[in-house]
Scaffold this active site. Structure first.
Site, short mmCIF file in Angstrom:
data_model
loop_
_atom_site.label_atom_id
_atom_site.label_comp_id
_atom_site.label_asym_id
_atom_site.label_seq_id
_atom_site.Cartn_x
_atom_site.Cartn_y
_atom_site.Cartn_z
N CYS A 60 0.84 -1.20 0.00
CA CYS A 60 0.00 0.00 0.00
C CYS A 60 0.87 1.25 0.00
O CYS A 60 1.80 1.37 0.78
CB CYS A 60 -0.89 0.00 1.24
SG CYS A 60 -1.88 1.47 1.41
N GLN B 120 -15.57 -10.24 15.37
CA GLN B 120 -14.15 -10.32 15.02
C GLN B 120 -13.95 -9.83 13.59
O GLN B 120 -14.75 -10.14 12.71
CB GLN B 120 -13.66 -11.76 15.15
CG GLN B 120 -13.57 -12.25 16.58
CD GLN B 120 -12.38 -11.67 17.33
OE1 GLN B 120 -11.61 -10.87 16.81
NE2 GLN B 120 -12.24 -12.06 18.58
N TYR C 192 -18.21 -11.84 28.28
CA TYR C 192 -17.91 -10.87 27.22
C TYR C 192 -18.26 -11.53 25.88
O TYR C 192 -17.43 -11.61 24.98
CB TYR C 192 -16.44 -10.45 27.22
CG TYR C 192 -15.89 -9.97 28.55
CD1 TYR C 192 -15.91 -8.61 28.86
CD2 TYR C 192 -15.36 -10.85 29.48
CE1 TYR C 192 -15.39 -8.15 30.07
CE2 TYR C 192 -14.85 -10.41 30.69
CZ TYR C 192 -14.86 -9.06 30.98
OH TYR C 192 -14.34 -8.61 32.17
N CYS D 292 -7.13 -9.91 23.35
CA CYS D 292 -6.59 -9.12 22.25
C CYS D 292 -5.46 -8.22 22.76
O CYS D 292 -5.03 -7.32 22.06
CB CYS D 292 -7.68 -8.31 21.57
SG CYS D 292 -8.63 -7.32 22.71
N1 SAH Z 1 -16.61 -13.12 22.39
C1 SAH Z 1 -17.14 -12.18 21.43
C2 SAH Z 1 -16.87 -10.70 21.77
C3 SAH Z 1 -15.50 -10.35 22.28
S1 SAH Z 1 -15.11 -8.63 22.27
C4 SAH Z 1 -16.61 -12.52 20.06
O1 SAH Z 1 -15.65 -13.25 19.93
O2 SAH Z 1 -17.18 -12.05 19.07
C5 SAH Z 1 -15.40 -8.11 23.90
C6 SAH Z 1 -16.86 -7.88 24.21
O3 SAH Z 1 -16.94 -7.48 25.57
C7 SAH Z 1 -17.53 -6.78 23.42
O4 SAH Z 1 -18.69 -7.29 22.81
C8 SAH Z 1 -17.89 -5.71 24.47
O5 SAH Z 1 -19.09 -5.05 24.18
C9 SAH Z 1 -17.99 -6.54 25.71
N2 SAH Z 1 -17.78 -5.87 27.01
C10 SAH Z 1 -16.97 -4.83 27.30
N3 SAH Z 1 -16.96 -4.60 28.62
C11 SAH Z 1 -17.78 -5.51 29.20
C12 SAH Z 1 -18.17 -5.80 30.56
N4 SAH Z 1 -17.72 -5.08 31.56
N5 SAH Z 1 -19.02 -6.83 30.76
C13 SAH Z 1 -19.48 -7.57 29.72
N6 SAH Z 1 -19.15 -7.35 28.44
C14 SAH Z 1 -18.31 -6.34 28.16
#
Ligand code: SAH
Length: 481
Positions: A72, A309, A338, A437
């Site tokens: 790029c 993701q 989460y 992450c």
């Molecule tokens: N496991 C899912 C999302 C992971 S990302 C996947 O793989 O697609 C992290 C997620 O945590 C996000 O959706 C965000 O909204 C959520 N999150 C952030 N702080 C949080 C908290 N205190 N309690 C619960 N969820 C939370």
């Protein structure tokens, strides 16, 4: 004594955690972005402190064997891809080292090296991202432009394409620019907090081809919405009429990219002075309030506000590892904390007795419930709220029902809340699968969990974000003894 603006020659001997090169001049440690170990370069000192300095690359005098020409043209200016000048093989080595250093230094895991599995990289690390967020502004001639922010700034660099994203983005970018000009829509000015269009978010379901375009606006309505929708439809058609190796071709390293179809056009209302991109609420202009994508044989509905993701090909590898580490036999009760739209929960549900998910974003939990329904999964239950509040209170009320054989956590970069870690320890699951992450907060939490009786067994690194130092890891912890 060296001082600011001095030019000097340097040999890059090592790499820092953000992917910057490190060398020495005059006994001083010097950090130089855009270089790689093995480079001999002319650099200019930009900031000089007592024992260290930050320098700017001026000229490569002798390139490292790991140096490649970026694909790029914006690679150096863009804050997104910081490693495009480094061979992909070397990038993977840097990521693996970064994870190892975090585990050893922050997590006090002495045997990190033996616990780490080989990193899972991509076959073809381009056109891998399913989500793009383009800030909107003006170009030098004062015309509406979409682009990216130069590293660590909010100054807009206009962009016509991004090789990290789905190829349909090039056409979408062009069509949004045309719409903004034709409908004379004012672009947002961050300093004055005036103007309308702030960001454009695009999402493409790689395995379904479904495209979503979401305009983030500092207002309640967008002028001439039908013009925008028409432009978006045309953009997708133009993409499909363009022969291109990267699309419409199954089995390439970037997965089975499907022909794009326009599934959703939305606006997201964000009237705050904030760095947050999306507002809390979106309104549909065309199509559905979500797009669908598949991971394995499960279909997911994804709303603009929901986390999903960004690299579909690598996500399958990541969730595959999570499933392997969970070691399910069909008898287990699993907590997915989460959980977002329930991706991991539903991926595991078919091989577990019961799955519980918890997530803070209400739209994501709505998606999770719908996703369980459309996939005929009946053993998954979802809760909205903070994991660190919901799990302790449910577990205190009904410890038999809300127990766990396996706990999966997948927190944002800041890691798990201490209150949640304490409850997980009290639940005494056989296995804890930690998807992360940010290896630094993962390592911090591993140190806490180790004191609480867990033992780190294995850890896998997945390159979810090629050309950047961001990295995804999944760790298996079991209860020792
Ligand atoms: N496991 C899912 C999302 C992971 S990302 C996947 O793989 O697609 C992290 C997620 O945590 C996000 O959706 C965000 O909204 C959520 N999150 C952030 N702080 C949080 C908290 N205190 N309690 C619960 N969820 C939370």
């Amino acid at each position: 004594m060296m001082k600011k603006n001095d030019l000097c020659e340097i040999i890059i001997e090592d790499m820092g955690k953000d992917g910057e090169g490190i060398g020495h001049v005059d006994g001083m440690t010097v950090f130089v972005k855009d270089t790689v170990v093995g480079d001999r370069a002319k650099v200019k000192l930009m900031k000089v402190k007592k024992n260290m300095a930050f320098a700017r690359l001026m000229e490569i005098l002798e390139p490292s064997g790991c140096r490649v020409t970026p694909v790029c043209e914006n690679a150096r200016a863009c804050g997104g891809c910081t490693l495009q000048h480094i061979s992909y093989e070397k990038q993977l080595e840097l990521l693996q080292n970064h994870v190892k250093n975090c585990l050893m230094r922050i997590g006090e895991v002495r045997e990190a090296e033996t616990l780490m599995e080989p990193i899972l990289g991509m076959g073809d690390p381009f056109h891998f991202r399913n989500k793009m967020q383009f800030p909107v502004g003006l170009d030098r001639e004062g015309k509406p432009a979409l682009g990216f922010y130069a590293g660590h700034t909010h100054s807009l660099v206009p962009l016509t394409d991004c090789p990290a994203g789905h190829p349909v983005n090039r056409e979408l970018l062009r069509a949004v620019r045309e719409y903004l000009a034709e409908a004379e829509v004012p672009v947002y000015n961050e300093e004055e907090h005036k103007g309308l269009v702030r960001h454009v978010l695009t999402r493409v379901g790689f395995f379904t081809g479904q495209v979503m375009v979401c305009m983030v606006i500092n207002g309640n309505r967008l002028p001439e919405p039908e013009l925008l929708v028409r432009k978006m439809k045309e953009a997708v058609e133009v993409r499909n009429d363009t022969p291109d190796k990267a699309v419409n071709e199954s089995g390439s390293g970037n997965g089975a990219l499907q022909k794009p179809v326009l599934a959703s056009v939305a606006i997201s209302i964000n009237r705050e002075r904030t760095n947050r991109i999306l507002g809390d609420r979106s309104i549909i202009l065309y199509g559905k309030p979500y797009i669908e994508d598949r991971i394995g044989d499960i279909t997911f509905r994804i709303a603009p506000e929901s986390f999903y993701q960004v690299n579909p090909v690598q996500t399958e590898k990541l969730y595959g590892k999570a499933l392997e580490y969970a070691g399910l036999t069909g008898m287990e009760t699993v907590w997915d904390m989460y959980c977002g739209i329930g991706t991991i929960s539903l991926f595991l549900a078919k091989q577990a007795k019961q799955v519980y998910g918890v997530e803070i974003v209400p739209q994501a939990i709505e998606n999770a419930k719908e996703n369980a329904g459309i996939n005929q999964i009946e053993n998954a239950e979802f809760f909205v709220g903070k994991a660190e509040e919901v799990v302790p209170s449910l577990y205190a009320e009904e410890p038999d029902r809300y127990r766990a054989d396996v706990v999966v956590v997948d927190p944002p970069r800041k890691g798990c809340d201490p209150a949640l870690l304490a409850t997980i320890a009290a639940m005494r699951p056989d296995r804890l699968v930690y998807v992360s992450c940010d290896p630094a907060t993962l390592a911090r939490d591993i140190a806490i969990l180790t004191k609480d009786g867990f033992e780190l067994k294995k850890i896998a690194t997945v390159d979810m974000f090629p050309h950047s130092m961001h990295v995804e890891t999944v760790a298996l912890l079991t209860r020792g003894g």
